[in-house]
Design a protein around this motif. Structure first.
Motif, PDB file in Angstrom:
ATOM      1  N   GLN A  30       0.895  -1.677  -0.191  1.00  0.00           N
ATOM      2  CA  GLN A  30       0.088  -0.375  -0.059  1.00  0.00           C
ATOM      3  C   GLN A  30       0.067   1.212  -0.358  1.00  0.00           C
ATOM      4  OE1 GLN A  30      -3.411  -0.364   3.326  1.00  0.00           O
ATOM      5  NE2 GLN A  30      -2.983  -2.352   3.190  1.00  0.00           N
ATOM      6  N   VAL A  31       2.087   1.355  -0.917  1.00  0.00           N
ATOM      7  CA  VAL A  31       3.009   2.673  -1.249  1.00  0.00           C
ATOM      8  C   VAL A  31       2.326   3.120  -2.042  1.00  0.00           C
ATOM      9  CG1 VAL A  31       5.090   2.999  -1.720  1.00  0.00           C
ATOM     10  CG2 VAL A  31       4.591   1.336   0.185  1.00  0.00           C
ATOM     11  N   LYS A  32       2.587   4.393  -2.135  1.00  0.00           N
ATOM     12  CA  LYS A  32       2.005   5.323  -2.929  1.00  0.00           C
ATOM     13  C   LYS A  32       3.020   6.151  -3.980  1.00  0.00           C
ATOM     14  CE  LYS A  32      -1.388   6.875   0.291  1.00  0.00           C
ATOM     15  NZ  LYS A  32      -2.320   8.112   1.051  1.00  0.00           N
ATOM     16  N   VAL A  33       2.633   5.731  -5.281  1.00  0.00           N
ATOM     17  CA  VAL A  33       4.608   6.587  -6.225  1.00  0.00           C
ATOM     18  C   VAL A  33       3.995   7.294  -6.258  1.00  0.00           C
ATOM     19  CG1 VAL A  33       5.362   6.241  -8.192  1.00  0.00           C
ATOM     20  CG2 VAL A  33       4.968   4.144  -6.478  1.00  0.00           C
ATOM     21  N   VAL A  34       4.698   8.935  -5.952  1.00  0.00           N
ATOM     22  CA  VAL A  34       4.762  10.342  -6.793  1.00  0.00           C
ATOM     23  C   VAL A  34       5.833  10.091  -7.112  1.00  0.00           C
ATOM     24  CG1 VAL A  34       4.534  12.760  -5.873  1.00  0.00           C
ATOM     25  CG2 VAL A  34       3.661  10.100  -4.662  1.00  0.00           C
ATOM     26  N   ALA A  35       5.801  11.459  -8.701  1.00  0.00           N
ATOM     27  CA  ALA A  35       7.101  10.785  -9.905  1.00  0.00           C
ATOM     28  C   ALA A  35       6.941  12.729  -9.765  1.00  0.00           C
ATOM     29  CB  ALA A  35       6.634  10.399 -10.768  1.00  0.00           C
ATOM     30  N   LEU A  36       7.923  13.191  -9.735  1.00  0.00           N
ATOM     31  CA  LEU A  36       8.043  14.201 -10.313  1.00  0.00           C
ATOM     32  C   LEU A  36       7.498  14.887 -11.455  1.00  0.00           C
ATOM     33  CD1 LEU A  36       9.065  14.563  -7.781  1.00  0.00           C
ATOM     34  CD2 LEU A  36      11.424  16.319  -8.923  1.00  0.00           C
ATOM     35  N   ASP A  37       7.524  14.330 -12.834  1.00  0.00           N
ATOM     36  CA  ASP A  37       7.386  13.905 -13.702  1.00  0.00           C
ATOM     37  C   ASP A  37       6.413  13.074 -14.062  1.00  0.00           C
ATOM     38  OD1 ASP A  37       7.675  11.010 -13.774  1.00  0.00           O
ATOM     39  OD2 ASP A  37       8.420  11.242 -15.635  1.00  0.00           O
ATOM     40  N   LEU A  38       5.583  13.728 -12.963  1.00  0.00           N
ATOM     41  CA  LEU A  38       3.481  12.792 -13.311  1.00  0.00           C
ATOM     42  C   LEU A  38       2.690  13.447 -12.065  1.00  0.00           C
ATOM     43  CD1 LEU A  38       2.161  10.544 -14.878  1.00  0.00           C
ATOM     44  CD2 LEU A  38       2.543   9.309 -12.610  1.00  0.00           C
ATOM     45  N   PRO A  39       2.622  14.716 -12.786  1.00  0.00           N
ATOM     46  CA  PRO A  39       1.675  15.301 -11.707  1.00  0.00           C
ATOM     47  C   PRO A  39       0.032  14.523 -11.380  1.00  0.00           C
ATOM     48  CG  PRO A  39       2.436  17.316 -14.052  1.00  0.00           C
ATOM     49  CD  PRO A  39       2.877  15.066 -13.818  1.00  0.00           C
ATOM     50  N   THR A  40       0.029  13.579 -12.172  1.00  0.00           N
ATOM     51  CA  THR A  40      -1.320  13.077 -11.642  1.00  0.00           C
ATOM     52  C   THR A  40      -0.928  12.586 -10.140  1.00  0.00           C
ATOM     53  OG1 THR A  40      -0.674  11.177 -13.328  1.00  0.00           O
ATOM     54  CG2 THR A  40      -2.064  12.743 -13.533  1.00  0.00           C
ATOM     55  N   SER A  41       0.814  11.770 -10.038  1.00  0.00           N
ATOM     56  CA  SER A  41       0.200  10.858  -9.145  1.00  0.00           C
ATOM     57  C   SER A  41       0.498  12.190  -7.599  1.00  0.00           C
ATOM     58  CB  SER A  41       1.714  11.366  -8.980  1.00  0.00           C
ATOM     59  OG  SER A  41       3.195  11.507  -9.115  1.00  0.00           O
ATOM     60  N   TRP A  42       0.788  13.630  -8.084  1.00  0.00           N
ATOM     61  CA  TRP A  42       0.858  14.672  -6.850  1.00  0.00           C
ATOM     62  C   TRP A  42      -0.497  14.431  -6.053  1.00  0.00           C
ATOM     63  CZ3 TRP A  42       2.670  19.557 -10.157  1.00  0.00           C
ATOM     64  CH2 TRP A  42       4.157  19.130 -10.572  1.00  0.00           C
ATOM     65  N   SER A  43      -1.299  13.792  -6.340  1.00  0.00           N
ATOM     66  CA  SER A  43      -2.509  13.788  -5.717  1.00  0.00           C
ATOM     67  C   SER A  43      -2.519  13.170  -4.147  1.00  0.00           C
ATOM     68  CB  SER A  43      -3.609  13.584  -6.510  1.00  0.00           C
ATOM     69  OG  SER A  43      -3.726  12.866  -6.983  1.00  0.00           O
ATOM     70  N   MET A  44      -1.464  12.219  -5.185  1.00  0.00           N
ATOM     71  CA  MET A  44      -1.094  10.919  -3.917  1.00  0.00           C
ATOM     72  C   MET A  44      -0.606  11.454  -2.259  1.00  0.00           C
ATOM     73  SD  MET A  44      -1.770   8.018  -4.982  1.00  0.00           S
ATOM     74  CE  MET A  44      -2.312   7.511  -6.699  1.00  0.00           C
ATOM     75  N   LEU A  45      -0.085  12.927  -2.543  1.00  0.00           N
ATOM     76  CA  LEU A  45       0.987  13.308  -0.987  1.00  0.00           C
ATOM     77  C   LEU A  45      -0.538  14.109   0.139  1.00  0.00           C
ATOM     78  CD1 LEU A  45       3.210  14.933  -2.772  1.00  0.00           C
ATOM     79  CD2 LEU A  45       3.050  13.132  -1.360  1.00  0.00           C
ATOM     80  N   SER A  46      -2.169  14.208  -1.007  1.00  0.00           N
ATOM     81  CA  SER A  46      -3.446  14.772  -0.245  1.00  0.00           C
ATOM     82  C   SER A  46      -4.124  13.764   0.552  1.00  0.00           C
ATOM     83  CB  SER A  46      -4.157  15.335  -1.014  1.00  0.00           C
ATOM     84  OG  SER A  46      -5.240  15.728  -0.200  1.00  0.00           O
ATOM     85  N   SER A  47      -4.181  14.169   2.152  1.00  0.00           N
ATOM     86  CA  SER A  47      -4.256  13.043   3.533  1.00  0.00           C
ATOM     87  C   SER A  47      -6.338  13.348   3.298  1.00  0.00           C
ATOM     88  CB  SER A  47      -4.084  13.564   4.106  1.00  0.00           C
ATOM     89  OG  SER A  47      -3.828  15.130   4.820  1.00  0.00           O
ATOM     90  N   THR A  48      -6.808  14.984   2.795  1.00  0.00           N
ATOM     91  CA  THR A  48      -8.232  15.013   2.826  1.00  0.00           C
ATOM     92  C   THR A  48      -9.144  14.873   2.107  1.00  0.00           C
ATOM     93  OG1 THR A  48      -7.659  17.259   1.749  1.00  0.00           O
ATOM     94  CG2 THR A  48      -6.977  17.240   4.216  1.00  0.00           C
ATOM     95  N   THR A  49      -8.479  13.797   0.088  1.00  0.00           N
ATOM     96  CA  THR A  49      -9.181  13.550  -0.568  1.00  0.00           C
ATOM     97  C   THR A  49     -10.563  13.070  -0.173  1.00  0.00           C
ATOM     98  OG1 THR A  49      -7.402  14.648  -1.979  1.00  0.00           O
ATOM     99  CG2 THR A  49      -9.034  13.511  -2.909  1.00  0.00           C
TER     100      THR A  49
END
Length: 208
Positions: free
Chosen positions: A92-111
């Motif tokens: 259950q690890v979230k992958v966030v990549a600087l070159d993939l803006p759609t992944s930045w939402s993974m950093l939000s805990s309020t969605t």
């Protein structure tokens, strides 16, 4: 949620640490701090990456695997990419990549749950697509390299990879001093085939 940065370069001659500042700045802009950084000099086309799997082993559900580009995580073929994705999902690890803006939402805990599931689906699709492109780029470069070697050989211009004279001199000195092959491989990162060639060249009868 812990953010764990993964930095990879293909060879020991490349700087795996190069993108550290960019990852730290990205996290800081979002009020986050990188809890741990994992550096590795291994091919992205191989699953044999101890530091990547140490990162996953250290992770807990909800942690973030932060990378500069998707190709730092994968240049894998389809079967190996599926294995890696399965491991990431199981933890259950979230992958966030600087070159993939759609992944930045993974950093939000309020969605909300519905929106998060939508983001997960979109991000998974984008990860698959970019990983496939990264693999194609890897295959294309290898094919062009092989074609270039064939042509160079036909033209009588191919000389192979230049020898690392300084490293090889150090290996020969270690052989002459009586150090074991295992010790030399661990210290220098050279292959056993290279070691065997140097031992034969110097007529050194050192046993592994």
């Amino acid at each position: 949620m812990f953010v764990r940065a993964y930095l990879r370069a293909s060879t020991k001659e490349q700087d795996a640490n190069r993108a550290r500042a960019d990852l730290e700045a990205f996290a800081a802009e979002r009020g986050l701090q990188i809890a741990a950084t994992y550096l590795e000099n291994e091919s992205g086309a191989s699953l044999q990456r101890p530091e990547l799997f140490r990162l996953l082993s250290d992770s807990r559900a909800g942690d973030v695997l932060l990378i500069e580009q998707v190709d730092r995580l994968s240049r894998l073929n389809a079967a190996d990419w599926d294995k890696l994705k399965t491991e990431i999902r199981s933890r259950q690890v979230k992958v966030v990549a600087l070159d993939l803006p759609t992944s930045w939402s993974m950093l939000s805990s309020t969605t909300d749950e519905f929106t998060q599931r939508m983001f997960d689906a979109i991000n998974g699709m984008m990860l698959d697509m970019i990983a496939a492109i990264a693999r194609k780029d890897y295959d294309d470069r290898r094919r062009r390299q092989a074609q270039g070697i064939v042509k160079a050989k036909a033209d009588g211009r191919y000389r192979g990879r230049p020898e690392d004279a300084e490293r090889n001199a150090a290996i020969v000195a270690m052989l002459k001093s009586g150090q074991t092959w295992n010790t030399i491989v661990k210290a220098t990162g050279c292959s056993r085939s290279t070691l065997a060639r140097l031992a034969k060249r110097t007529q050194t009868s050192v046993e592994a």
